[in-house]
Every structure is written in C-alpha cells, then in structure tokens.
Design a protein around this motif. Sequence first.
Motif, short mmCIF file in Angstrom:
data_model
loop_
_atom_site.label_atom_id
_atom_site.label_comp_id
_atom_site.label_asym_id
_atom_site.label_seq_id
_atom_site.Cartn_x
_atom_site.Cartn_y
_atom_site.Cartn_z
N LEU A 161 0.84 -1.19 0.00
CA LEU A 161 0.00 0.00 0.00
C LEU A 161 0.87 1.24 0.00
CD1 LEU A 161 -2.60 -1.08 2.73
CD2 LEU A 161 -3.02 -0.95 0.26
N ALA A 162 0.28 2.36 -0.39
CA ALA A 162 0.95 3.66 -0.35
C ALA A 162 0.15 4.59 0.56
CB ALA A 162 1.05 4.25 -1.75
N GLU A 163 0.78 5.63 1.04
CA GLU A 163 0.07 6.59 1.89
C GLU A 163 -1.13 7.19 1.18
OE1 GLU A 163 2.08 9.42 4.26
OE2 GLU A 163 3.81 8.14 4.66
N ALA A 164 -1.07 7.29 -0.15
CA ALA A 164 -2.20 7.82 -0.91
C ALA A 164 -3.43 6.91 -0.83
CB ALA A 164 -1.80 8.01 -2.36
N ASP A 165 -3.24 5.63 -0.44
CA ASP A 165 -4.37 4.72 -0.30
C ASP A 165 -5.14 4.94 0.99
OD1 ASP A 165 -3.93 3.15 -2.67
OD2 ASP A 165 -2.23 2.20 -1.66
N LEU A 166 -4.55 5.68 1.93
CA LEU A 166 -5.14 5.84 3.25
C LEU A 166 -6.26 6.88 3.26
CD1 LEU A 166 -1.87 5.80 5.39
CD2 LEU A 166 -3.46 3.89 5.00
N ASP A 167 -7.25 6.63 4.09
CA ASP A 167 -8.35 7.57 4.31
C ASP A 167 -7.89 8.55 5.39
OD1 ASP A 167 -10.67 8.92 5.03
OD2 ASP A 167 -11.95 7.14 4.96
N GLU A 188 -10.55 3.28 -0.72
CA GLU A 188 -11.34 2.53 -1.70
C GLU A 188 -11.59 1.10 -1.24
OE1 GLU A 188 -9.34 2.71 -5.42
OE2 GLU A 188 -9.39 4.91 -5.53
N ARG A 189 -12.81 0.69 -1.40
CA ARG A 189 -13.18 -0.69 -1.07
C ARG A 189 -12.38 -1.70 -1.91
NH1 ARG A 189 -13.69 -5.15 -0.10
NH2 ARG A 189 -15.52 -6.40 0.51
N ALA A 190 -12.10 -1.35 -3.15
CA ALA A 190 -11.38 -2.27 -4.04
C ALA A 190 -9.98 -2.58 -3.52
CB ALA A 190 -11.31 -1.68 -5.44
N ARG A 191 -9.35 -1.64 -2.83
CA ARG A 191 -8.01 -1.90 -2.30
C ARG A 191 -8.04 -2.94 -1.19
NH1 ARG A 191 -4.32 -2.30 -3.93
NH2 ARG A 191 -2.70 -1.15 -2.85
N VAL A 216 -7.71 -3.78 8.67
CA VAL A 216 -7.73 -3.00 7.43
C VAL A 216 -9.20 -2.74 7.08
CG1 VAL A 216 -6.91 -2.84 5.06
CG2 VAL A 216 -5.62 -4.17 6.75
N ILE A 217 -9.60 -1.46 7.07
CA ILE A 217 -11.02 -1.13 6.98
C ILE A 217 -11.29 -0.12 5.87
CG2 ILE A 217 -11.35 -1.55 9.45
CD1 ILE A 217 -11.45 1.55 9.79
N HIS A 218 -12.56 -0.06 5.49
CA HIS A 218 -13.05 0.98 4.57
C HIS A 218 -14.39 1.46 5.10
CE1 HIS A 218 -14.36 3.13 1.02
NE2 HIS A 218 -15.45 2.39 0.98
N HIS A 226 -16.39 -1.93 6.03
CA HIS A 226 -15.92 -3.21 5.51
C HIS A 226 -14.53 -3.44 6.10
CE1 HIS A 226 -19.10 -3.72 2.47
NE2 HIS A 226 -19.11 -2.40 2.47
N ALA A 227 -14.23 -4.69 6.45
CA ALA A 227 -12.97 -4.97 7.14
C ALA A 227 -12.36 -6.27 6.68
CB ALA A 227 -13.21 -5.01 8.65
N ARG A 228 -11.03 -6.31 6.76
CA ARG A 228 -10.26 -7.55 6.67
C ARG A 228 -9.26 -7.54 7.82
NH1 ARG A 228 -8.58 -9.15 0.57
NH2 ARG A 228 -8.04 -11.07 1.70
#
Length: 304
Positions: A161-167, A188-191, A216-218, A226-228
């Motif tokens: 992952l990259a920092e840009a992926d973070l909410d 993003e949910r897709a990530r 890891v959540i969205h 949504h979580a993993r």
Amino acid sequence: MNKRAALCPDGARDYRGAMPTPTATQVERIAAFSDGEAGGNPAGVMILGTLPAEAVMQSIAAQVGYSETVFAAPDGSGWRARYFAPEVEVDFCGHATIALGAALARRFGDGMFALRLNRAVITVEGRSAGMTASAALRSPPTRSRRAPAGLLAQALALFSLAEADLDERISPAMAHAGADHLVLALRERARIAALRYDQAHGRALSLAEGIVTFSVIHAQSRRLFHARNPFPIGGVYEDPATGAAAAALGGYLRDLGWPHEGSIEIVQGEDMGCRSRLHAEIGPTAGEGVRVVGQARMLPQPRA
C-alpha cells in the motif's frame, strides 16, 4: 493459511453431550458473527470442570486449526476463559467469546456470564434458539494511539500500500480493547478486496510490535464499515470475523470523535467467501468497553 472449507464449513447438528474431555475431537465448533445461516468465523469451544495444562490447550488449538479455541471452566460465580490460536495464546478474542456465550446459553440457559480473562474481567450474554444462537460481549477497556511513522511504513510495505491509499479521516492507529490492533483505513473498497501479504513477514512484524491483528477497513458510510483482519501472529492468514478488532475500532472511532451515532456495522470475510456481520455499540464514555453483538451457528462435529 487455513483452507476456505475449514474456515466456513456448512451444516450443523445439535451437540449437547457430556462435559467434553480435553481432546480435539470433542471441541464444540461454532461459527460466530454469522450472516444468517452462512458465514461467520469458526471457533472451538471447550467447557470443562477445570482447565487443563497450558501445553494441552495449545496442542488442542493447533489440532482444531481454527483461528481461536476458547477453554472455559467454573470460577466462583463466573468462568475462567483462555484463548489459544494454533501457534500462540492471546489475552482476548471476540469471536471465540461470542461462540462461548452461545455454548453457555445452550448448555445452561439464556443469561449473562462473567468471564475472567488473563488481564481483564468481561461479560458475555448468550441466547439460544435451536441450532442458532446470539451473543453480546462487553469488551475490556479501550484506548488508542497514533501509529508511529516507522511502524506505518513497515505495514504499508507489507500490504503493498501507499500513503495515498489511506483515508485521511481515520489516521493509522494502534487501537486496543483487550489486545492491540493496527488500524489502517483505506479510501477505496477495491483496495481491501485486493489485499495480499507475506504471512511470515507479517508474523515477524506482529511479534516485534505486539500486533494481534491488522485491522484494514473501509468506511462505506459513517456507520457501515468493511474490514479484513490478517492474523499472522496466531498462525492464521486472515480472520473472517474479529470481535476484538471491532471493539477496538469502536473505541478508536469514539476517541476520534467520529459521527458513529452510538453504533457501527461491520461486514467482514466477504472477500474470503465467508461473509460475516458484526454490530458494535459505542457508549459516550472514553475508555469504556464496547458492546459487540453477533449471531452464531452450530457446526458439525468431525468424525472421530
């Protein structure tokens, strides 16, 4: 990694036999946080007169192969409970507590049960209806802190992952509710669906930093997540439902001032083909335990 069939088996049968003896074939199998008659995270449950030796409990948990097996024995007016993953003991496990609440209700009738853990005293309320049941736990006290920059960099690298992926609304944090969980909120949910990692590297990082799961959540909305939850420290690639992480997330959102309006819903395990549902009720008092509620379904016993 456990096989999907082992994580999310189908079918169930009534199990009301004599008090189990400490052998893996007599462990009750219960899927906690199920979505109707499917899904949920299987847990092993052993209700005994006295707890066996630690080495015996660890061996049984390894043979069962679920992410957690809980062992419980009478303790005054309540129960002493210990939780073992295939490779390690943990101080608290939410889905195994839900499974234990369901098992206690089936055996002793609906009610509230006090549980003495390694480092906390909590309660679980169990209700049984035939082959299904429900339970609600009250977690240990919660706390949270911002994830250190070095740990965040290692976690991002682990999951590609990259920092840009973070909410940016939910900063990376170590959230605690009986155990530490590293919360990574993604835009993003897709990530989340694409999440992959090396289990050996994840285990090494977890051991070094005291991380029980990676949460890891969205945030699909203010109250639906949504979580993993990768669980490499326990020898499990991923959990399809994680009540302890749900409680920790609830406490963290309260610390953040997130507009949760008193509760959140979490969908987990969907990307594993084992959809699970968790409901977390978040009180207004900082640090107080979070109430986590879920359904449970009985699973078939393995053939001897």
